[in-house]
Design an enzyme around this catalytic site. Structure first.
Site, PDB file in Angstrom:
ATOM      1  N   SER A 144       0.729  -1.194   0.125  1.00 18.31           N
ATOM      2  CA  SER A 144       0.040   0.056  -0.009  1.00 18.31           C
ATOM      3  C   SER A 144       0.909   1.115   0.079  1.00 18.31           C
ATOM      4  CB  SER A 144      -0.976   0.053   1.244  1.00 18.31           C
ATOM      5  OG  SER A 144      -1.549   1.218   1.428  1.00 18.31           O
ATOM      6  N   TYR A 157      -2.217  -1.185  10.486  1.00 19.59           N
ATOM      7  CA  TYR A 157      -2.165  -1.279   9.231  1.00 19.59           C
ATOM      8  C   TYR A 157      -0.701  -0.866   8.624  1.00 19.59           C
ATOM      9  CZ  TYR A 157      -3.734  -0.782   4.119  1.00 19.59           C
ATOM     10  OH  TYR A 157      -4.028  -1.097   2.880  1.00 19.59           O
TER      11      TYR A 157
END
Length: 262
Positions: A144, A157
């Site tokens: 990401s 995350y």
């Protein structure tokens, strides 16, 4: 038979496992690899809707909960058995949890790091014998843009995705001797069901429209003011696992709409 026909025939026999493969980016990757001629298995939670998606698209289904170590390990052998081997592993599965560090539930932290960092390690480790025998082993870790930069309220995350880059680079160095390449792709926000739900939630809490959330929150740091589509990520994954990318390993490929160009 010409060399081109032989290459095409070989491509048709390649196999791939895509985790989180029945929706969003994972499904797009699975379908793109399938279109490229690979036999594809998708790993997801054992839910009727996930099985239905796999069946509808002609994908082998491997049920597993990646927060569970034993299920994660067993999934590799199940996928290799279903496919007759394993040439490509796409680590895509994950989930989001938005909360401040001070109030972040510790069990949620553990689960997120297991799914997004420990599970990719275990899958790579146990897929390694298949990938190295393949002669064309490929691992793609779907990271990401948050593997590159941080945002508030995303502690687990961001930590997992940063760790995934370290795992990618280390595995790439070890894989070079046995013909396994390991790379990561780092997309910015992608229009998936998960992101759509996030935008709806933020619209409610902020008292603004979903369109305003997209423009003012999701795309605030992007130079290109447009969400990516899942097929955009799948196209990059397709290239990375293809024969033309044989010399690419340990790479961290940003598909970030210019987010990190500043």
């Amino acid at each position: 038979m010409t060399a081109t026909h032989l290459a095409e025939q070989a491509a048709e026999t390649r196999t791939a496992l895509v985790t989180g493969g029945t929706s969003g980016i994972g499904l797009a990757c699975a379908r793109r690899l399938q279109a490229d001629g690979l036999r594809v298995a998708v790993l997801d939670l054992d839910r009727p809707e996930a099985r239905a998606v796999a069946e509808r698209h002609g994908l082998a289904f491997v049920p597993a909960d990646l927060s569970d170590r034993a299920q994660t390990v067993a999934a590799v052998a199940r996928a290799a058995e279903a496919l007759g081997g394993l040439d490509v592993l796409v680590n895509n599965a994950g989930f989001q949890h938005i909360e401040a560090i001070a109030s972040f539930p510790e069990d949620t932290w553990d689960a997120m790091l297991h799914v997004m960092l420990t599970a990719p390690f275990l899958l790579i480790k146990h897929a390694w014998p298949y990938l190295s025998r393949s002669g064309q082993g490929r691992v793609v870790n779907v990271a990401s843009i948050h593997a590159r930069v941080a945002s508030p309220f995303k502690a687990a995350y961001v930590s997992a995705k940063h760790g995934l880059i370290g795992l990618t680079r280390t595995a790439a160095l070890e894989g070079a001797e046995v013909g396994v390449t390991v790379n990561a792709v780092c997309p910015a926000y992608v229009r998936t069901p998960l992101v759509e739900r996030q935008m709806q939630d933020q619209a409610r809490t902020r008292g603004i429209s979903v369109q305003e959330v997209e423009e003012r929150v999701m795309l605030e740091s992007a130079a290109i003011k447009r969400l990516l589509e899942a097929d955009d990520v799948a196209g990059l994954v397709s290239y990375v696992v293809g024969r033309g990318a044989w010399g690419m390993t340990g790479a961290v490929l940003d598909l970030d709409l210019g987010w990190t160009a500043r």
